[in-house]
Design a protein around this motif. Structure first.
Motif, PDB file in Angstrom:
ATOM      1  N   ASP A  30       0.794  -1.230   0.000  1.00  0.00           N
ATOM      2  CA  ASP A  30       0.000   0.000   0.000  1.00  0.00           C
ATOM      3  C   ASP A  30       0.826   1.279   0.000  1.00  0.00           C
ATOM      4  OD1 ASP A  30      -2.282  -1.365  -0.146  1.00  0.00           O
ATOM      5  OD2 ASP A  30      -2.985  -0.996   1.888  1.00  0.00           O
ATOM      6  N   GLN A  33       5.828   3.249  -4.086  1.00  0.00           N
ATOM      7  CA  GLN A  33       5.713   4.321  -5.058  1.00  0.00           C
ATOM      8  C   GLN A  33       5.321   3.785  -6.432  1.00  0.00           C
ATOM      9  OE1 GLN A  33       9.272   6.537  -4.939  1.00  0.00           O
ATOM     10  NE2 GLN A  33       8.332   8.399  -5.657  1.00  0.00           N
TER      11      GLN A  33
ATOM     12  N   GLY B  46      11.027  14.381  -2.279  1.00  0.00           N
ATOM     13  CA  GLY B  46      11.729  13.184  -2.709  1.00  0.00           C
ATOM     14  C   GLY B  46      10.803  11.993  -2.886  1.00  0.00           C
ATOM     15  N   GLY B  47       9.869  11.841  -1.957  1.00  0.00           N
ATOM     16  CA  GLY B  47       8.980  10.686  -2.013  1.00  0.00           C
ATOM     17  C   GLY B  47       9.679   9.406  -1.618  1.00  0.00           C
ATOM     18  N   ARG B  50       8.012   7.402   2.427  1.00  0.00           N
ATOM     19  CA  ARG B  50       6.655   6.842   2.355  1.00  0.00           C
ATOM     20  C   ARG B  50       5.828   7.114   3.605  1.00  0.00           C
ATOM     21  NH1 ARG B  50       6.742   7.333  -2.237  1.00  0.00           N
ATOM     22  NH2 ARG B  50       4.804   6.242  -2.483  1.00  0.00           N
ATOM     23  N   THR B  53       2.394   8.985   3.294  1.00  0.00           N
ATOM     24  CA  THR B  53       1.350   8.338   2.497  1.00  0.00           C
ATOM     25  C   THR B  53      -0.034   8.661   3.064  1.00  0.00           C
ATOM     26  OG1 THR B  53       2.826   6.528   1.914  1.00  0.00           O
ATOM     27  CG2 THR B  53       0.472   6.129   1.664  1.00  0.00           C
ATOM     28  N   PRO B  60      -3.763   5.152  -2.074  1.00  0.00           N
ATOM     29  CA  PRO B  60      -2.587   5.636  -1.344  1.00  0.00           C
ATOM     30  C   PRO B  60      -1.649   6.435  -2.252  1.00  0.00           C
ATOM     31  CG  PRO B  60      -2.874   3.245  -1.120  1.00  0.00           C
ATOM     32  CD  PRO B  60      -3.786   3.693  -2.194  1.00  0.00           C
ATOM     33  N   ILE B  88       6.608   1.359   9.140  1.00  0.00           N
ATOM     34  CA  ILE B  88       7.722   1.879   8.339  1.00  0.00           C
ATOM     35  C   ILE B  88       8.833   2.377   9.260  1.00  0.00           C
ATOM     36  CG2 ILE B  88       8.417   3.687   6.719  1.00  0.00           C
ATOM     37  CD1 ILE B  88       5.606   3.480   5.495  1.00  0.00           C
TER      38      ILE B  88
END
Lengths: 92, 238
Positions: A30, A33, B46-47, B50, B53, B60, B88
């Motif tokens: 989920d 990316q 940057g992403g 996560r 999210t 998502p 995470i």
């Protein structure tokens, strides 16, 4: 995930490692990316869902397997002192 | 170019946003905190981490990279998303070796503060214990890769603000590490202690030497207020 899976396949995983495996898989699926990450956990997630028996058959039978025997480790001390261990952790 | 503001909904709160920003910036401006580690307001998004999210119209997406548009329905502070974030952060902890009690960044560490905010008491996942190299070659700054969370902030800061390209990411997946543009470590680069990259690390990985533990316990940034409080205060005072 690979480590947990290895643990299960060699027969030392417990029921909690299945839950953790499932949980990690969902997180990866989920929050990833790209499509690679979103599907990376699928082989494990789908087999967990459809073929749970294959996993469960390889789980360790006992809830908790101690890495060593406390009684053996204490045997010498017991022999010297003439006392037997007592208290919470004792198995006697 | 003047553009009409757009309306988005974050956790059922109506938020007015500039049309050319990302969700996380719109939420920050409105005083809604979306947990993040790799995002920094002075850097391009940057992403990587996560953590930010959110679900955008049910799907998502990372809030730091997703542009706002009119009528977006965003869920942020839900139990499910916070559980993901906790997992995470836990994975980041067991992937490295974050020795908080002995770390100079303790109390000023975004990873530590995030764990506290998300209610991560102690990691339960197995530690990976992978070898990670320490680079203390530079006279003013050292890199302890054990504490790196691969947020890419130093890479971006060095590129965008310092214009130096000192850092980069090397390797893939679990083998990824911070690399430096110098044959014998950081000392061989044109990094200086005044670089923005030296202070932008969210953890204690990239640390300025001889500055540790100068702030007493109790006065460190996250001692009194959880991370994100500064942003949330904007909402209560607005």
């Amino acid at each position: 995930m690979h480590e947990i899976l290895t643990e299960i396949t060699v027969g030392s995983g417990d029921i909690e490692s299945l839950d953790l495996l499932m949980e990690l898989g969902e997180v990866i699926k989920d929050t990833s990316q790209c499509g690679l990450g979103q599907t990376a956990a699928d082989p494990i997630l789908t087999t967990l869902k459809n073929l749970p028996g294959l996993y469960e058959a390889r789980l360790a039978s006992d809830d908790f397997v101690p890495a060593f025997s406390i009684d053996e480790a204490l045997a010498e001390a017991c022999a010297i002192t003439g006392q037997k261990p007592h208290g919470k952790g004792s198995r006697r | 170019m003047s553009q009409e503001p757009v309306m988005i909904f974050i956790d059922d709160i109506e938020v007015e946003a500039d049309p050319d920003v990302t969700i996380i910036r719109a939420a920050d401006a409105a005083g809604i905190y979306i947990p993040r580690l790799c995002f920094h307001p002075d850097l391009p998004p940057g992403g990587h981490c996560r953590l930010c999210t959110v679900t955008v119209n049910g799907r998502p997406q990372s809030a730091c990279t997703f542009p706002v548009s009119d009528g977006l329905f965003i869920e942020n502070n839900t139990d499910e998303l916070n559980a993901y974030r906790r997992d995470i952060v836990e994975m980041l902890f067991v992937e490295g070796n974050h020795h908080c009690p002995a770390c100079e960044a303790s109390g000023n560490c975004e990873l530590q503060a995030m764990a506290y905010r998300l209610g991560l008491v102690a990691p339960t996942m197995p530690y990976l214990r992978r070898p990670r190299e320490l680079d203390a070659s530079h006279k003013d700054v050292y890199i302890d890769r054990d504490r790196c969370i691969l947020c890419n902030r130093c890479v971006r800061a060095s590129e965008e603000i310092d214009g130096k390209y000192v850092f980069g990411l090397q390797g893939r997946g679990i083998h990824q590490r911070i690399a430096v543009d110098g044959e014998h470590g950081l000392a061989d680069t044109d990094m200086t202690v005044t670089d923005r990259a030296a202070e932008i690390c969210p953890t204690g990985c990239l640390t300025v030497k001889r500055q540790g533990w100068t702030t007493p316990v109790g006065q460190r940034p996250y001692d009194l207020h959880p991370i994100g409080t500064d942003i949330e205060e904007r909402r209560s005072t607005a």
